[in-house]
Motif scaffolding. Structure first.
Motif, PDB file in Angstrom:
ATOM      1  N   ALA A   1      12.866   1.363   3.227  1.00  0.00           N
ATOM      2  CA  ALA A   1      13.787   0.508   2.473  1.00  0.00           C
ATOM      3  C   ALA A   1      13.017  -0.629   1.800  1.00  0.00           C
ATOM      4  CB  ALA A   1      14.841  -0.062   3.415  1.00  0.00           C
ATOM      5  N   GLY A   2      13.576  -1.142   0.727  1.00  0.00           N
ATOM      6  CA  GLY A   2      13.030  -2.332   0.081  1.00  0.00           C
ATOM      7  C   GLY A   2      12.264  -2.053  -1.192  1.00  0.00           C
ATOM      8  N   ARG A   3      11.892  -3.124  -1.842  1.00  0.00           N
ATOM      9  CA  ARG A   3      11.111  -3.046  -3.078  1.00  0.00           C
ATOM     10  C   ARG A   3       9.723  -2.508  -2.790  1.00  0.00           C
ATOM     11  NH1 ARG A   3      14.093  -3.207  -7.275  1.00  0.00           N
ATOM     12  NH2 ARG A   3      15.574  -4.893  -7.403  1.00  0.00           N
ATOM     13  N   ARG A   4       9.127  -1.901  -3.804  1.00  0.00           N
ATOM     14  CA  ARG A   4       7.814  -1.284  -3.634  1.00  0.00           C
ATOM     15  C   ARG A   4       6.745  -2.029  -4.422  1.00  0.00           C
ATOM     16  NH1 ARG A   4      11.522   2.769  -4.165  1.00  0.00           N
ATOM     17  NH2 ARG A   4      11.332   2.738  -6.406  1.00  0.00           N
ATOM     18  N   ASP A   5       5.596  -2.226  -3.801  1.00  0.00           N
ATOM     19  CA  ASP A   5       4.398  -2.673  -4.491  1.00  0.00           C
ATOM     20  C   ASP A   5       3.838  -1.444  -5.206  1.00  0.00           C
ATOM     21  OD1 ASP A   5       1.891  -4.474  -4.748  1.00  0.00           O
ATOM     22  OD2 ASP A   5       1.149  -2.605  -3.864  1.00  0.00           O
ATOM     23  N   GLU A   6       3.482  -1.589  -6.485  1.00  0.00           N
ATOM     24  CA  GLU A   6       3.055  -0.431  -7.270  1.00  0.00           C
ATOM     25  C   GLU A   6       1.807   0.242  -6.716  1.00  0.00           C
ATOM     26  OE1 GLU A   6       2.219   0.945 -11.877  1.00  0.00           O
ATOM     27  OE2 GLU A   6       2.992  -1.064 -11.480  1.00  0.00           O
ATOM     28  N   ALA A   7       0.833  -0.532  -6.263  1.00  0.00           N
ATOM     29  CA  ALA A   7      -0.393   0.061  -5.705  1.00  0.00           C
ATOM     30  C   ALA A   7      -0.086   0.827  -4.419  1.00  0.00           C
ATOM     31  CB  ALA A   7      -1.439  -1.016  -5.450  1.00  0.00           C
ATOM     32  N   ALA A   8       0.785   0.275  -3.584  1.00  0.00           N
ATOM     33  CA  ALA A   8       1.155   0.960  -2.339  1.00  0.00           C
ATOM     34  C   ALA A   8       1.950   2.231  -2.638  1.00  0.00           C
ATOM     35  CB  ALA A   8       1.944   0.021  -1.437  1.00  0.00           C
ATOM     36  N   TYR A   9       2.816   2.175  -3.640  1.00  0.00           N
ATOM     37  CA  TYR A   9       3.588   3.344  -4.069  1.00  0.00           C
ATOM     38  C   TYR A   9       2.659   4.469  -4.529  1.00  0.00           C
ATOM     39  CZ  TYR A   9       6.449   6.095  -7.350  1.00  0.00           C
ATOM     40  OH  TYR A   9       7.052   7.109  -8.048  1.00  0.00           O
ATOM     41  N   ARG A  10       1.704   4.123  -5.363  1.00  0.00           N
ATOM     42  CA  ARG A  10       0.753   5.126  -5.846  1.00  0.00           C
ATOM     43  C   ARG A  10      -0.090   5.678  -4.696  1.00  0.00           C
ATOM     44  NH1 ARG A  10      -1.458   3.655 -11.837  1.00  0.00           N
ATOM     45  NH2 ARG A  10       0.568   3.256 -12.772  1.00  0.00           N
ATOM     46  N   GLY A  11      -0.505   4.814  -3.791  1.00  0.00           N
ATOM     47  CA  GLY A  11      -1.286   5.253  -2.642  1.00  0.00           C
ATOM     48  C   GLY A  11      -0.521   6.234  -1.771  1.00  0.00           C
ATOM     49  N   LEU A  12       0.745   5.949  -1.532  1.00  0.00           N
ATOM     50  CA  LEU A  12       1.581   6.849  -0.735  1.00  0.00           C
ATOM     51  C   LEU A  12       1.652   8.237  -1.362  1.00  0.00           C
ATOM     52  CD1 LEU A  12       3.662   7.102   1.669  1.00  0.00           C
ATOM     53  CD2 LEU A  12       5.408   6.600  -0.061  1.00  0.00           C
ATOM     54  N   LEU A  13       1.920   8.270  -2.664  1.00  0.00           N
ATOM     55  CA  LEU A  13       2.043   9.566  -3.339  1.00  0.00           C
ATOM     56  C   LEU A  13       0.705  10.298  -3.442  1.00  0.00           C
ATOM     57  CD1 LEU A  13       4.721   8.810  -6.046  1.00  0.00           C
ATOM     58  CD2 LEU A  13       4.981  10.092  -3.939  1.00  0.00           C
ATOM     59  N   GLN A  14      -0.379   9.568  -3.578  1.00  0.00           N
ATOM     60  CA  GLN A  14      -1.701  10.226  -3.604  1.00  0.00           C
ATOM     61  C   GLN A  14      -1.995  10.895  -2.261  1.00  0.00           C
ATOM     62  OE1 GLN A  14      -1.890  10.371  -7.050  1.00  0.00           O
ATOM     63  NE2 GLN A  14      -4.023  10.596  -6.487  1.00  0.00           N
ATOM     64  N   HIS A  15      -1.594  10.265  -1.169  1.00  0.00           N
ATOM     65  CA  HIS A  15      -1.787  10.880   0.145  1.00  0.00           C
ATOM     66  C   HIS A  15      -0.896  12.117   0.303  1.00  0.00           C
ATOM     67  CE1 HIS A  15      -4.681   8.326   2.185  1.00  0.00           C
ATOM     68  NE2 HIS A  15      -4.170   7.322   1.476  1.00  0.00           N
ATOM     69  N   ALA A  16       0.314  12.061  -0.230  1.00  0.00           N
ATOM     70  CA  ALA A  16       1.188  13.239  -0.199  1.00  0.00           C
ATOM     71  C   ALA A  16       0.550  14.392  -0.975  1.00  0.00           C
ATOM     72  CB  ALA A  16       2.559  12.902  -0.774  1.00  0.00           C
ATOM     73  N   LEU A  17      -0.044  14.084  -2.117  1.00  0.00           N
ATOM     74  CA  LEU A  17      -0.727  15.102  -2.930  1.00  0.00           C
ATOM     75  C   LEU A  17      -1.888  15.726  -2.149  1.00  0.00           C
ATOM     76  CD1 LEU A  17      -1.645  14.850  -6.639  1.00  0.00           C
ATOM     77  CD2 LEU A  17      -3.300  15.653  -5.017  1.00  0.00           C
ATOM     78  N   ARG A  18      -2.679  14.892  -1.479  1.00  0.00           N
ATOM     79  CA  ARG A  18      -3.814  15.416  -0.699  1.00  0.00           C
ATOM     80  C   ARG A  18      -3.361  16.347   0.409  1.00  0.00           C
ATOM     81  NH1 ARG A  18      -5.979   9.744  -0.234  1.00  0.00           N
ATOM     82  NH2 ARG A  18      -6.780   9.401  -2.320  1.00  0.00           N
ATOM     83  N   LEU A  19      -2.274  15.984   1.079  1.00  0.00           N
ATOM     84  CA  LEU A  19      -1.765  16.848   2.147  1.00  0.00           C
ATOM     85  C   LEU A  19      -1.199  18.145   1.577  1.00  0.00           C
ATOM     86  CD1 LEU A  19      -1.334  17.288   5.140  1.00  0.00           C
ATOM     87  CD2 LEU A  19       0.817  15.984   4.960  1.00  0.00           C
ATOM     88  N   LEU A  20      -0.513  18.070   0.455  1.00  0.00           N
ATOM     89  CA  LEU A  20      -0.038  19.295  -0.208  1.00  0.00           C
ATOM     90  C   LEU A  20      -1.210  20.223  -0.516  1.00  0.00           C
ATOM     91  CD1 LEU A  20       2.590  17.989  -2.786  1.00  0.00           C
ATOM     92  CD2 LEU A  20       3.002  19.760  -1.072  1.00  0.00           C
ATOM     93  N   ALA A  21      -2.263  19.664  -1.077  1.00  0.00           N
ATOM     94  CA  ALA A  21      -3.434  20.470  -1.439  1.00  0.00           C
ATOM     95  C   ALA A  21      -4.081  21.076  -0.195  1.00  0.00           C
ATOM     96  CB  ALA A  21      -4.448  19.621  -2.198  1.00  0.00           C
ATOM     97  N   ARG A  22      -4.171  20.300   0.857  1.00  0.00           N
ATOM     98  CA  ARG A  22      -4.796  20.798   2.077  1.00  0.00           C
ATOM     99  C   ARG A  22      -3.983  21.918   2.714  1.00  0.00           C
ATOM    100  NH1 ARG A  22      -5.055  16.940   6.836  1.00  0.00           N
ATOM    101  NH2 ARG A  22      -3.762  18.421   7.909  1.00  0.00           N
ATOM    102  N   GLN A  23      -2.658  21.778   2.717  1.00  0.00           N
ATOM    103  CA  GLN A  23      -1.820  22.800   3.341  1.00  0.00           C
ATOM    104  C   GLN A  23      -1.670  24.033   2.454  1.00  0.00           C
ATOM    105  OE1 GLN A  23       1.860  21.070   4.693  1.00  0.00           O
ATOM    106  NE2 GLN A  23       0.905  20.427   6.605  1.00  0.00           N
ATOM    107  N   GLY A  24      -1.579  23.846   1.164  1.00  0.00           N
ATOM    108  CA  GLY A  24      -1.562  24.963   0.231  1.00  0.00           C
ATOM    109  C   GLY A  24      -0.269  25.737   0.108  1.00  0.00           C
ATOM    110  N   HIS A  25       0.823  25.268   0.675  1.00  0.00           N
ATOM    111  CA  HIS A  25       2.086  26.009   0.589  1.00  0.00           C
ATOM    112  C   HIS A  25       3.021  25.481  -0.488  1.00  0.00           C
ATOM    113  CE1 HIS A  25       3.724  22.568   2.588  1.00  0.00           C
ATOM    114  NE2 HIS A  25       2.968  22.774   3.644  1.00  0.00           N
ATOM    115  N   GLY A  26       2.779  24.279  -1.003  1.00  0.00           N
ATOM    116  CA  GLY A  26       3.550  23.739  -2.115  1.00  0.00           C
ATOM    117  C   GLY A  26       4.944  23.267  -1.788  1.00  0.00           C
ATOM    118  N   ARG A  27       5.251  23.038  -0.499  1.00  0.00           N
ATOM    119  CA  ARG A  27       6.604  22.643  -0.090  1.00  0.00           C
ATOM    120  C   ARG A  27       6.611  21.205   0.426  1.00  0.00           C
ATOM    121  NH1 ARG A  27       6.908  27.952   3.457  1.00  0.00           N
ATOM    122  NH2 ARG A  27       5.764  26.511   4.789  1.00  0.00           N
TER     123      ARG A  27
END
Length: 138
Positions: free
Chosen positions: A32-58
């Motif tokens: 909940a709450g407002r997002r800091d832009e750098a923290a927002y981007r960091g969160l999504l970059q980590h999600a991308l890395r985990l997607l790539a590592r797992q390789g299932h695209g879900r």
């Protein structure tokens, strides 16, 4: 917020958390709450890395606590992160647990309708169990 039994916390910051689900789904949960832009981007970059590592695209995207995207967040998400998540992370299926905030729901609908999102299959849920079940069928 606790991690469900058997899930592994991959990354967490003030914006949200990324979990590696025991059944093979990346979980992105917004706090909940407002997002800091750098923290927002960091969160999504980590999600991308985990997607790539797992390789299932879900990915399960839990937006229940999320505030609406800012114009800058949405532009970065659609113009940079999403094409990269598809190309490098293999992102193909998104189960979205809808935000409680109606304006956040509208922002997600706009995002999902964007041309860069058309390579993905999204479904919207109010129930987490149903969302995970749908992802596992993909």
């Amino acid at each position: 917020m606790e991690t469900p039994a058997g899930n592994r916390l991959y990354f967490e910051n003030a914006v949200g958390r990324v979990e590696e689900d025991r059944v093979g789904v990346v979980r992105l949960r917004y706090h909940a709450g407002r997002r800091d832009e750098a923290a927002y981007r960091g969160l999504l970059q980590h999600a991308l890395r985990l997607l790539a590592r797992q390789g299932h695209g879900r990915m399960l995207v839990d937006q229940r606590q999320m505030e609406p995207f800012s114009v800058q967040e949405q532009a970065w998400l659609l113009g940079e992160w999403l094409p990269q998540a598809i190309a490098e992370g293999g992102y193909r299926y998104g189960a979205v647990i809808q935000a409680n905030n109606v304006f956040a729901r509208l922002a997600m609908n706009t995002t999902a309708a964007h041309p860069n999102a058309r390579a993905l299959t999204y479904r919207y849920f109010d129930d987490e169990t149903a969302a995970v079940a749908w992802l596992l069928e993909q």
